[in-house]
Design a protein around this motif. Sequence first.
Motif, PDB file in Angstrom:
ATOM      1  N   THR A 183       2.735 -14.078   8.965  1.00  0.00           N
ATOM      2  CA  THR A 183       1.862 -12.930   9.323  1.00  0.00           C
ATOM      3  C   THR A 183       1.904 -12.189   7.919  1.00  0.00           C
ATOM      4  O   THR A 183       2.970 -11.909   7.404  1.00  0.00           O
ATOM      5  CB  THR A 183       2.362 -11.902  10.375  1.00  0.00           C
ATOM      6  OG1 THR A 183       2.476 -12.930  11.759  1.00  0.00           O
ATOM      7  CG2 THR A 183       1.485 -10.905  10.565  1.00  0.00           C
ATOM      8  N   ILE A 184       0.714 -11.655   7.623  1.00  0.00           N
ATOM      9  CA  ILE A 184       0.521 -10.572   6.488  1.00  0.00           C
ATOM     10  C   ILE A 184      -0.009  -9.355   7.027  1.00  0.00           C
ATOM     11  O   ILE A 184      -0.958  -9.455   7.887  1.00  0.00           O
ATOM     12  CB  ILE A 184      -0.385 -11.031   5.416  1.00  0.00           C
ATOM     13  CG1 ILE A 184       0.028 -12.347   4.681  1.00  0.00           C
ATOM     14  CG2 ILE A 184      -0.532 -10.161   4.411  1.00  0.00           C
ATOM     15  CD1 ILE A 184      -0.839 -13.052   3.791  1.00  0.00           C
ATOM     16  N   ILE A 185       0.608  -7.970   6.905  1.00  0.00           N
ATOM     17  CA  ILE A 185       0.315  -6.946   7.376  1.00  0.00           C
ATOM     18  C   ILE A 185      -0.446  -6.207   5.854  1.00  0.00           C
ATOM     19  O   ILE A 185       0.501  -5.948   4.934  1.00  0.00           O
ATOM     20  CB  ILE A 185       1.305  -5.938   7.911  1.00  0.00           C
ATOM     21  CG1 ILE A 185       1.981  -6.891   9.262  1.00  0.00           C
ATOM     22  CG2 ILE A 185       0.734  -4.554   8.262  1.00  0.00           C
ATOM     23  CD1 ILE A 185       2.798  -6.030   9.783  1.00  0.00           C
ATOM     24  N   ALA A 186      -1.666  -5.776   5.961  1.00  0.00           N
ATOM     25  CA  ALA A 186      -2.268  -5.028   4.892  1.00  0.00           C
ATOM     26  C   ALA A 186      -1.979  -3.462   5.139  1.00  0.00           C
ATOM     27  O   ALA A 186      -2.400  -3.064   6.119  1.00  0.00           O
ATOM     28  CB  ALA A 186      -3.720  -5.383   4.786  1.00  0.00           C
ATOM     29  N   ASN A 187      -0.813  -2.893   4.476  1.00  0.00           N
ATOM     30  CA  ASN A 187      -0.923  -1.256   4.559  1.00  0.00           C
ATOM     31  C   ASN A 187      -1.646  -0.483   3.475  1.00  0.00           C
ATOM     32  O   ASN A 187      -1.794   0.837   3.524  1.00  0.00           O
ATOM     33  CB  ASN A 187       0.504  -0.942   4.359  1.00  0.00           C
ATOM     34  CG  ASN A 187       1.474  -1.552   5.953  1.00  0.00           C
ATOM     35  OD1 ASN A 187       2.474  -2.120   5.648  1.00  0.00           O
ATOM     36  ND2 ASN A 187       0.858  -1.449   6.808  1.00  0.00           N
ATOM     37  N   ARG A 188      -2.333  -1.363   2.778  1.00  0.00           N
ATOM     38  CA  ARG A 188      -2.980  -0.192   1.721  1.00  0.00           C
ATOM     39  C   ARG A 188      -4.604  -0.574   2.055  1.00  0.00           C
ATOM     40  O   ARG A 188      -5.105  -1.506   1.993  1.00  0.00           O
ATOM     41  CB  ARG A 188      -2.789  -1.246   0.103  1.00  0.00           C
ATOM     42  CG  ARG A 188      -3.600  -0.271  -0.767  1.00  0.00           C
ATOM     43  CD  ARG A 188      -3.097  -0.881  -2.360  1.00  0.00           C
ATOM     44  NE  ARG A 188      -3.447   0.256  -3.365  1.00  0.00           N
ATOM     45  CZ  ARG A 188      -3.563  -0.155  -4.334  1.00  0.00           C
ATOM     46  NH1 ARG A 188      -3.166  -1.366  -4.879  1.00  0.00           N
ATOM     47  NH2 ARG A 188      -3.780   0.710  -5.381  1.00  0.00           N
ATOM     48  N   PRO A 189      -5.293   0.798   1.941  1.00  0.00           N
ATOM     49  CA  PRO A 189      -6.647   0.951   2.155  1.00  0.00           C
ATOM     50  C   PRO A 189      -7.219   0.329   1.098  1.00  0.00           C
ATOM     51  O   PRO A 189      -7.194   0.315   0.005  1.00  0.00           O
ATOM     52  CB  PRO A 189      -7.306   2.166   2.133  1.00  0.00           C
ATOM     53  CG  PRO A 189      -5.499   3.004   2.533  1.00  0.00           C
ATOM     54  CD  PRO A 189      -4.622   2.312   1.895  1.00  0.00           C
ATOM     55  N   ASP A 190      -8.504  -0.663   1.385  1.00  0.00           N
ATOM     56  CA  ASP A 190      -9.281  -1.105   0.371  1.00  0.00           C
ATOM     57  C   ASP A 190      -9.958  -0.066  -0.449  1.00  0.00           C
ATOM     58  O   ASP A 190     -10.308   1.154   0.064  1.00  0.00           O
ATOM     59  CB  ASP A 190     -10.701  -1.680   1.063  1.00  0.00           C
ATOM     60  CG  ASP A 190     -10.271  -3.153   1.502  1.00  0.00           C
ATOM     61  OD1 ASP A 190      -9.224  -4.023   0.953  1.00  0.00           O
ATOM     62  OD2 ASP A 190     -11.127  -3.823   2.224  1.00  0.00           O
ATOM     63  N   GLY A 191     -10.147   0.131  -1.863  1.00  0.00           N
ATOM     64  CA  GLY A 191     -10.748   0.651  -2.534  1.00  0.00           C
ATOM     65  C   GLY A 191      -9.581   1.950  -3.033  1.00  0.00           C
ATOM     66  O   GLY A 191     -10.078   2.522  -4.239  1.00  0.00           O
ATOM     67  N   MET A 199      -9.096  -6.680   1.135  1.00  0.00           N
ATOM     68  CA  MET A 199      -8.468  -7.343   2.235  1.00  0.00           C
ATOM     69  C   MET A 199      -9.220  -8.313   2.853  1.00  0.00           C
ATOM     70  O   MET A 199      -8.682  -9.264   3.096  1.00  0.00           O
ATOM     71  CB  MET A 199      -8.249  -6.165   3.351  1.00  0.00           C
ATOM     72  CG  MET A 199      -7.154  -5.396   3.321  1.00  0.00           C
ATOM     73  SD  MET A 199      -6.866  -4.432   4.801  1.00  0.00           S
ATOM     74  CE  MET A 199      -7.733  -2.899   4.447  1.00  0.00           C
ATOM     75  N   GLY A 200     -10.594  -8.455   2.836  1.00  0.00           N
ATOM     76  CA  GLY A 200     -11.541  -9.448   3.334  1.00  0.00           C
ATOM     77  C   GLY A 200     -11.073 -10.794   2.727  1.00  0.00           C
ATOM     78  O   GLY A 200     -10.663 -11.790   3.349  1.00  0.00           O
ATOM     79  N   SER A 201     -11.069 -11.034   1.315  1.00  0.00           N
ATOM     80  CA  SER A 201     -10.675 -11.947   0.539  1.00  0.00           C
ATOM     81  C   SER A 201      -9.241 -12.418   0.804  1.00  0.00           C
ATOM     82  O   SER A 201      -9.110 -13.563   1.035  1.00  0.00           O
ATOM     83  CB  SER A 201     -10.970 -11.897  -0.731  1.00  0.00           C
ATOM     84  OG  SER A 201     -10.213 -10.829  -1.434  1.00  0.00           O
ATOM     85  N   ILE A 202      -8.380 -11.443   0.974  1.00  0.00           N
ATOM     86  CA  ILE A 202      -7.039 -11.966   1.302  1.00  0.00           C
ATOM     87  C   ILE A 202      -6.668 -12.511   2.663  1.00  0.00           C
ATOM     88  O   ILE A 202      -6.252 -13.547   2.954  1.00  0.00           O
ATOM     89  CB  ILE A 202      -5.771 -10.900   1.263  1.00  0.00           C
ATOM     90  CG1 ILE A 202      -6.231 -10.268  -0.296  1.00  0.00           C
ATOM     91  CG2 ILE A 202      -4.460 -11.082   1.663  1.00  0.00           C
ATOM     92  CD1 ILE A 202      -5.537  -8.854  -0.548  1.00  0.00           C
ATOM     93  N   ALA A 255      -4.847  -6.007   9.527  1.00  0.00           N
ATOM     94  CA  ALA A 255      -5.082  -4.610   8.678  1.00  0.00           C
ATOM     95  C   ALA A 255      -4.426  -3.374   9.367  1.00  0.00           C
ATOM     96  O   ALA A 255      -4.918  -3.128  10.560  1.00  0.00           O
ATOM     97  CB  ALA A 255      -6.589  -4.558   8.364  1.00  0.00           C
ATOM     98  N   LEU A 256      -3.542  -2.784   8.723  1.00  0.00           N
ATOM     99  CA  LEU A 256      -3.015  -1.391   9.092  1.00  0.00           C
ATOM    100  C   LEU A 256      -2.978  -0.358   8.079  1.00  0.00           C
ATOM    101  O   LEU A 256      -1.952  -0.200   7.499  1.00  0.00           O
ATOM    102  CB  LEU A 256      -1.637  -1.726   9.779  1.00  0.00           C
ATOM    103  CG  LEU A 256      -0.984  -0.509  10.453  1.00  0.00           C
ATOM    104  CD1 LEU A 256      -2.023  -0.035  11.528  1.00  0.00           C
ATOM    105  CD2 LEU A 256       0.572  -0.704  10.966  1.00  0.00           C
ATOM    106  N   PRO A 257      -4.036  -0.231   7.295  1.00  0.00           N
ATOM    107  CA  PRO A 257      -4.066   0.551   6.019  1.00  0.00           C
ATOM    108  C   PRO A 257      -3.824   1.845   6.352  1.00  0.00           C
ATOM    109  O   PRO A 257      -4.345   2.766   7.508  1.00  0.00           O
ATOM    110  CB  PRO A 257      -5.412   0.567   5.822  1.00  0.00           C
ATOM    111  CG  PRO A 257      -6.215   0.080   6.724  1.00  0.00           C
ATOM    112  CD  PRO A 257      -5.358  -0.535   7.764  1.00  0.00           C
ATOM    113  N   PHE A 258      -2.943   2.746   5.540  1.00  0.00           N
ATOM    114  CA  PHE A 258      -2.747   4.263   5.740  1.00  0.00           C
ATOM    115  C   PHE A 258      -2.161   4.739   4.245  1.00  0.00           C
ATOM    116  O   PHE A 258      -1.958   4.059   3.471  1.00  0.00           O
ATOM    117  CB  PHE A 258      -1.650   4.479   6.793  1.00  0.00           C
ATOM    118  CG  PHE A 258      -0.434   4.118   6.396  1.00  0.00           C
ATOM    119  CD1 PHE A 258       0.616   4.820   5.789  1.00  0.00           C
ATOM    120  CD2 PHE A 258      -0.031   2.572   6.874  1.00  0.00           C
ATOM    121  CE1 PHE A 258       2.052   4.302   5.514  1.00  0.00           C
ATOM    122  CE2 PHE A 258       1.261   2.308   6.512  1.00  0.00           C
ATOM    123  CZ  PHE A 258       2.082   3.014   6.037  1.00  0.00           C
TER     124      PHE A 258
END
Length: 136
Positions: free
Chosen positions: A32-40, A49-52, A65-68
């Motif tokens: 599992t990969i959790i993305a905590n960084r907002p796009d841009g 995030m979409g390409s990852i 995706a859990l960006p903050f």
Amino acid sequence: MADIRKVTDYFAVAPQIDESDVEEIASRGYKTIIANRPDGEGGIDQPRMGSIRTKAEGKGITFVALPFSGAPTPEIIERMQSILNEAPTPVLAYCRTGTRSITAWALSHGGQGQADEIVDTAADAGYDLSSLKSLL
């Protein structure tokens, strides 16, 4: 090459990754990969995030995706705890430096009487969370 920092047997953090890092992440066994960084957040050159997600899912890795930005809110902490309880392990969470991700991980364990252990575990991974000790 991704700067993956193992925190526990089931959780690791990394600074910003991109789709070219997913092969290595998969080869290391992350499920599992959790993305905590907002796009841009880092400007137009920041990997999206979409390409990852596309690359990860193509390798059979769950992507969440859990960006903050800034400190994690109670809602982010609750969601992080939920993800960690349900996601296939081991999990890799990323943000700009890894600090946001490990902070959310630590706070998701708050109130369990493990403050010293959590702070020490984070320190072993290269993150100083001693200022959070009273919240853990």
